[in-house]
Design an enzyme around this catalytic site. Structure first.
Site, short mmCIF file in Angstrom:
data_model
loop_
_atom_site.label_atom_id
_atom_site.label_comp_id
_atom_site.label_asym_id
_atom_site.label_seq_id
_atom_site.Cartn_x
_atom_site.Cartn_y
_atom_site.Cartn_z
N ARG A 42 0.86 -1.18 0.00
CA ARG A 42 0.00 0.00 0.00
C ARG A 42 0.90 1.23 0.00
O ARG A 42 1.90 1.28 0.72
CB ARG A 42 -0.92 0.04 1.22
CG ARG A 42 -2.11 -0.91 1.13
CD ARG A 42 -3.11 -0.53 0.02
NE ARG A 42 -4.24 -1.45 -0.05
CZ ARG A 42 -4.31 -2.52 -0.84
NH1 ARG A 42 -3.32 -2.81 -1.66
NH2 ARG A 42 -5.38 -3.29 -0.85
N ASP A 89 4.42 -0.22 -7.13
CA ASP A 89 3.15 -0.58 -7.75
C ASP A 89 2.02 0.19 -7.08
O ASP A 89 0.87 0.14 -7.53
CB ASP A 89 2.91 -2.09 -7.62
CG ASP A 89 1.66 -2.53 -8.39
OD1 ASP A 89 1.57 -2.20 -9.59
OD2 ASP A 89 0.78 -3.19 -7.79
N GLU A 91 -2.38 7.56 -4.92
CA GLU A 91 -2.74 6.90 -6.18
C GLU A 91 -4.21 7.04 -6.55
O GLU A 91 -4.56 7.01 -7.73
CB GLU A 91 -2.37 5.41 -6.14
CG GLU A 91 -3.22 4.57 -5.18
CD GLU A 91 -2.84 3.09 -5.23
OE1 GLU A 91 -1.65 2.78 -5.14
OE2 GLU A 91 -3.76 2.26 -5.37
N HIS A 121 -0.80 -0.04 -9.69
CA HIS A 121 -1.52 -1.04 -8.88
C HIS A 121 -1.96 -2.21 -9.77
O HIS A 121 -3.13 -2.56 -9.84
CB HIS A 121 -2.73 -0.40 -8.18
CG HIS A 121 -3.05 -1.07 -6.87
ND1 HIS A 121 -3.25 -0.39 -5.71
CD2 HIS A 121 -3.19 -2.38 -6.55
CE1 HIS A 121 -3.51 -1.23 -4.73
NE2 HIS A 121 -3.47 -2.46 -5.21
P1 NAI Z 1 -1.42 -11.53 4.71
O1 NAI Z 1 -2.47 -11.12 5.66
O2 NAI Z 1 -1.33 -12.97 4.30
O3 NAI Z 1 0.01 -11.12 5.32
C1 NAI Z 1 0.29 -9.87 5.88
C2 NAI Z 1 1.42 -10.05 6.87
O4 NAI Z 1 1.77 -8.76 7.37
C3 NAI Z 1 1.04 -10.93 8.07
O5 NAI Z 1 2.03 -11.91 8.29
C4 NAI Z 1 0.95 -9.93 9.22
O6 NAI Z 1 1.33 -10.51 10.47
C5 NAI Z 1 1.96 -8.89 8.77
N1 NAI Z 1 1.78 -7.59 9.42
C6 NAI Z 1 0.65 -7.02 9.91
N2 NAI Z 1 0.92 -5.81 10.42
C7 NAI Z 1 2.25 -5.61 10.24
C8 NAI Z 1 3.13 -4.54 10.55
N3 NAI Z 1 2.70 -3.43 11.15
N4 NAI Z 1 4.43 -4.68 10.23
C9 NAI Z 1 4.90 -5.81 9.64
N5 NAI Z 1 4.11 -6.85 9.32
C10 NAI Z 1 2.80 -6.74 9.61
O7 NAI Z 1 -1.57 -10.57 3.46
P2 NAI Z 1 -1.06 -10.81 1.96
O8 NAI Z 1 -2.09 -11.53 1.19
O9 NAI Z 1 0.32 -11.37 2.00
O10 NAI Z 1 -1.04 -9.32 1.40
C11 NAI Z 1 -0.15 -8.34 1.91
C12 NAI Z 1 -0.57 -6.97 1.40
O11 NAI Z 1 -0.37 -6.91 -0.01
C13 NAI Z 1 -2.07 -6.64 1.57
O12 NAI Z 1 -2.33 -6.12 2.86
C14 NAI Z 1 -2.31 -5.61 0.51
O13 NAI Z 1 -2.12 -4.33 1.07
C15 NAI Z 1 -1.22 -5.89 -0.53
N6 NAI Z 1 -1.77 -6.34 -1.80
C16 NAI Z 1 -1.43 -5.63 -2.95
C17 NAI Z 1 -1.91 -6.02 -4.18
C18 NAI Z 1 -1.52 -5.30 -5.43
O14 NAI Z 1 -2.13 -5.54 -6.49
N7 NAI Z 1 -0.52 -4.45 -5.41
C19 NAI Z 1 -2.82 -7.17 -4.30
C20 NAI Z 1 -3.05 -7.88 -3.05
C21 NAI Z 1 -2.55 -7.46 -1.86
#
Ligand code: NAI
Length: 343
Positions: free
Chosen positions: A230, A254, A259, A291
């Site tokens: 993000r 990305d 954005e 994105h």
């Molecule tokens: P997920 O929920 O599987 O993993 C997120 C990880 O971040 C977890 O292990 C959690 O413990 C950790 N976390 C939470 N707060 C934190 C903090 N303050 N500092 C460090 N780590 C922290 O999520 P996933 O599926 O891996 O997605 C991650 C992020 O990717 C999403 O939140 C979303 O913002 C972004 N995303 C971007 C996309 C894009 O098209 N650019 C598409 C899908 C997701």
């Protein structure tokens, strides 16, 4: 079942029409984003379907509740664009927690390779029959240290990809995974040791601008930053200063904190008002994609299937496994833990 679908793009329509081939849902596709002013389009619907840049703030939530809309179906994983604390007790929120973590992790690596091997420059040169190699020297990823912030679904896949390249991986996660074989370090250690840093954590109030002037100063000179998570994790102004000072070697973005004003639209014939974005894009060592990391056939089809599945499950069982609320991160407090809806 009626769904008002906001911020609809051609590829959304295609995948949702395919997923809804038995026409179980009456989906009205609107190109406009969901705002207080466009809310009325959802009148008579059971649910609204929104994406990353629909700002579902208090006013929008109040309007939706007034129209007896009971469900906000996010067709994305992150939910920082919804005031979920305010929504609690008023309207339920479901999301697509994973649609293709591979799509995002692979895009992060694509950006990194493009940047360090100057593919973006080489592509333009050879298109113009310029076969000079001057200025295209890159560096090996093998043996470099990559710091991964957030080791959830996407972060872990990115780690596997990096290991395939022979990179050393260190990571920071607020909730480190047990027995994962990942070397967890503090954020300060991650800043200090990483040649490359990739962000894969959600955006929260706590980590907004985690990359700022102070943390950039703690990083290795020449560090490469990759953000597919993000935009607001990075203070864009501080990033620009870090690049101008040669402290940051390259940035692969990305996502961008402002954005929502520009991404997903064609402004090629316009003057862009955002000076920071314009300056970042003008840098030879900055690559911006709008994105796009999620945008694969597989992900779009999973998004459509899961979103419609969430809507069906919610209205059938009054419960969806993919519901989120502001208490969910502390699972003990949220009823989801007990296999019920959040409130
Ligand atoms: P997920 O929920 O599987 O993993 C997120 C990880 O971040 C977890 O292990 C959690 O413990 C950790 N976390 C939470 N707060 C934190 C903090 N303050 N500092 C460090 N780590 C922290 O999520 P996933 O599926 O891996 O997605 C991650 C992020 O990717 C999403 O939140 C979303 O913002 C972004 N995303 C971007 C996309 C894009 O098209 N650019 C598409 C899908 C997701």
């Amino acid at each position: 079942m009626k769904i008002a679908f906001f911020d609809a793009k051609d590829y959304d329509r295609d995948s949702f029409v395919r997923a809804n081939k038995d026409e179980k849902y009456e989906i009205s596709f609107y190109e406009t984003r969901l705002t207080k002013d466009t809310c009325r389009l959802a009148e008579g619907s059971d649910a609204v379907c929104v994406f990353v840049n629909d700002d579902v703030n208090r006013e929008v939530i109040d309007e939706l509740v007034k129209m007896n809309i009971r469900l906000i179906a996010l067709r994305c994983a992150g939910y920082n664009n919804v005031d979920i604390e305010y929504a609690y007790g008023k309207i339920h929120v479901v999301r697509v927690p994973a649609y293709s973590p591979y799509a995002v992790a692979e895009h992060a690596m694509a950006l990194l390779l493009t940047s360090v091997r100057r593919i973006h420059k080489a592509y333009i040169r050879t298109k113009d029959f310029n076969f000079s190699l001057n200025g295209l020297t890159g560096f090996d990823l093998h043996g470099k240290t990559v710091g991964v912030v957030g080791t959830g679904k996407i972060g872990r896949i990115f780690i596997d990809i990096c290991r395939g390249f022979g990179m050393n991986v260190i990571a920071y996660d607020k909730f480190p995974a047990k027995d994962s074989g990942i070397e967890y370090v503090t954020l300060d250690e991650l800043w200090a040791r990483s040649d490359i840093i990739s962000f894969h954590c959600p955006l929260t109030d706590e980590n907004r601008h985690m990359v700022n002037a102070e943390t950039i100063a703690k990083m290795k000179k020449g560090v490469v930053l990759i953000n597919t998570s993000r935009g607001a994790l990075i203070d864009a102004e501080a990033l620009l200063e870090g690049i101008k000072a040669r402290q940051i070697g390259a940035a692969c973005l990305d996502v961008y904190e402002e954005e929502s004003n520009v991404f997903f639209h064609d402004y090629s014939g316009h003057i862009v008002d955002d000076d920071i974005l314009a300056r970042l894009i003008s840098m030879p060592n900055v690559i911006v994609t709008s994105h796009q990391a999620f945008l694969t056939e597989e992900a779009l089809s999973n998004i459509a299937d899961t979103t419609l599945g969430n809507v069906e499950e919610f209205f059938r069982d009054e419960y969806s496994v993919n519901e989120v609320c502001y208490k969910c991160p502390q699972l003990k407090e949220c009823k989801q833990d007990h296999n019920k809806k959040c409130f």
